[in-house]
Enzyme design. Sequence first.
Site, PDB file in Angstrom:
ATOM      1  N   LYS A  25       0.843  -1.198   0.000  1.00  0.00           N
ATOM      2  CA  LYS A  25       0.000   0.000   0.000  1.00  0.00           C
ATOM      3  C   LYS A  25       0.882   1.255   0.000  1.00  0.00           C
ATOM      4  CE  LYS A  25      -0.455  -0.244   5.007  1.00  0.00           C
ATOM      5  NZ  LYS A  25      -1.184  -0.896   6.084  1.00  0.00           N
ATOM      6  N   TYR A  67      14.574  30.977   6.636  1.00  0.00           N
ATOM      7  CA  TYR A  67      13.376  31.729   7.026  1.00  0.00           C
ATOM      8  C   TYR A  67      13.325  32.019   8.515  1.00  0.00           C
ATOM      9  CZ  TYR A  67      11.009  31.242   2.524  1.00  0.00           C
ATOM     10  OH  TYR A  67      10.654  31.338   1.212  1.00  0.00           O
TER      11      TYR A  67
HETATM   12  C1  LIG Z   1      -0.424  -1.856   6.714  1.00  0.00           C
HETATM   13  C2  LIG Z   1      -0.985  -3.108   7.131  1.00  0.00           C
HETATM   14  C3  LIG Z   1      -0.168  -4.212   7.377  1.00  0.00           C
HETATM   15  C4  LIG Z   1       1.340  -4.150   7.361  1.00  0.00           C
HETATM   16  O1  LIG Z   1       1.802  -3.666   8.577  1.00  0.00           O
HETATM   17  P1  LIG Z   1       3.365  -3.513   8.889  1.00  0.00           P
HETATM   18  O2  LIG Z   1       3.399  -3.054  10.277  1.00  0.00           O
HETATM   19  O3  LIG Z   1       3.874  -2.497   7.937  1.00  0.00           O
HETATM   20  O4  LIG Z   1       3.961  -4.829   8.659  1.00  0.00           O
HETATM   21  C5  LIG Z   1      -0.795  -5.409   7.670  1.00  0.00           C
HETATM   22  N1  LIG Z   1      -2.130  -5.509   7.719  1.00  0.00           N
HETATM   23  C6  LIG Z   1      -2.942  -4.467   7.502  1.00  0.00           C
HETATM   24  C7  LIG Z   1      -4.412  -4.653   7.591  1.00  0.00           C
HETATM   25  C8  LIG Z   1      -2.404  -3.223   7.211  1.00  0.00           C
HETATM   26  O5  LIG Z   1      -3.214  -2.191   6.988  1.00  0.00           O
END
Ligand SMILES: *Cc1c(COP(=O)(O)O)cnc(C)c1O
Length: 635
Positions: free
Chosen positions: A42, A265
């Site tokens: 993702k 800045y």
């Molecule tokens: C993002 C996510 C993961 C992965 O989690 P990590 O801590 O990055 O390994 C697993 N399951 C779900 C449902 C997620 O949203």
Amino acid sequence: MNNTINKKDRSWTEINFSNFEFNILQLKKYVSQDVQYMQIVKADAYGHGAVEISKKAIKCGASFLGVANVEEGKLLRYNNIEIPILILSPSFEDEIETIINNKLTPTISTIKFAEELNEFSKKRKVITKIHINFDTGMGRSGFYYKEAIKKYNQIKEFKHLKIEGIFSHFSSSENNSEFTNIQSNRFENILKNIEKLPKFIHISNSSGVVNFHNKYSNLVRIGLLSYGVYSDKMLEKKIQLKPVMTFKSKISQIKTAEIGDSIGYNRAFITNKKIKYAILPIGYADGYDFLLSNRGKVLINEKICDVIGKVSMDMIAVDITHLKDTKIAENVTLFGGENNEMRVENISSLFNGSSYELLCQIGRRAKRFYYEKEKNVSVSPLLRREFVSSDYPGDKINEIIKKSIEQRFPQKEISKMIYSNILKNYLNEIDQNIYYRKNFIHKIKFEKSLLPEFKDYYKVHTYLTFEKILENDCFFIACAKNEESLQKYFNRNDVEYRWLLDSNFNLKERVFSVENVKINNISLKHDQLVKDDCLEFKCSHSKLGKLIGQEVKFSIETVTYYPKSYHQLSVYITGFTQGASIQFEYEKLLDKVTSVPMFYEKNKNVEIINNKNSINVLIQKDQWILPNSAVIFVY
Ligand SMILES: *Cc1c(COP(=O)(O)O)cnc(C)c1O
């Protein structure tokens, strides 16, 4: 890694596939052989590039990919990734069609969505695989654990949904084993109350894999740790991970400042001694967090340098007083690489930030360079909202064009042909359905003309049959006295047959007649209409309405006259056609006849059979012919 290839870039990321593979191997040590692995990609694989990481993960044994939403899943499908893709977050009802079209696996978190999905699947006559999400304490999406069984039983009743998996998500597997156990127990309680468990049971994210064991699980969802980033310091003792992403830039200017000068800045940094400092051409617009103002650290020549002053939109300043021999264009590491202090966890902790977030926001203006064993294996362009073709290598462009066409046309073969041949002719008609002909058999027979007024002509008998899906309850046969008039019929898709008449003809005489026109075995009416230089025959029958949308057989038989002096006859194939036989018969009227096939496709497999009084041009049944192909018979 040296970066001689990045001369043009102000900032870039290097993605180390070897380290990624190493991390996956380390993580696999924590799960038994029969447990499958889902690579979480993702948010563009936490900024590492979802397409590239997915492909690499598949090579490393991933049997699932996890994305946040439909669009992310679609992008992977667009890039020819075919393994199952789970959409981890709840989807919206108006995304159902895209989910099904792209064979994505949705997560079910509400009954309403399940209902809609079931309805749509029923309409499409498909069974859609789903995973159900139970909230065992994460307090985010999914069915609350106390209602789990009730909801599960409701969903089970949907005939067009197949429950392929059930899952839950830990809220703090990296550092809270007590709550993780509570969540796990709640999950197990649900499982115990399900008679026949679905194929996949999953709860662990990557730190869950290392810190925790759930005996029911046969799938793990691996994200952050595979990218070589620790979600908690404690994990460092348990597993060795190598950072996959390095974020880099280079020095664009070197300056000095006197005591009391201010940098950047709002004068957020004022020197208390004479310093030398470097300007780097990156800022928060590149994803370098604003909160790293006066806190960030970068690495130049193996030495840590402090960020001084506020992070600007496009620039930061770093103190290089302690460095010797720094030069403009020298490479700078902003995070990642082999120096432990530069790990993204440590950089994000400088502002109490999250390494997940820092990874995701990096590279807004940076290309990614992928390395395998120190060797650059691929480059992915900037993420831009608009397509910029010069950012893509040639073969990628070809893939994109091909895919774009494929998504618009139902038949894969057709899209392939368009792509490789006459793309430009069809771009303006791309939204139409393509109807194609099958088993196109066209027989043209020259006979002696017995009528004195047609003594300079051959009488021509034509027989045409083909199969095609009927589009309408009537169609036209048309002929014209000149090419120009005929041309307009070529652009009309309700015209099934066209013929070019001699320009000397008087259309009031019987210069062209339709002898017989049939759909399947139904003989059609064919009313003649004279229009300027053209003759039109409207072919219709009251029974045709019922056949619309079905594949039918067309038979068209005509008689006309053809000037002896022409010495050639062109037979055009105007639409997409699969398989053809074009036969020219000439009794004993002509001496030497040759055929010249003109097909767009090179190397088209054309068979030419010369008989005593006929010549036959054959294209195999399964072979496609593009519009505007022709065979010319020369006599
Ligand atoms: C993002 C996510 C993961 C992965 O989690 P990590 O801590 O990055 O390994 C697993 N399951 C779900 C449902 C997620 O949203």
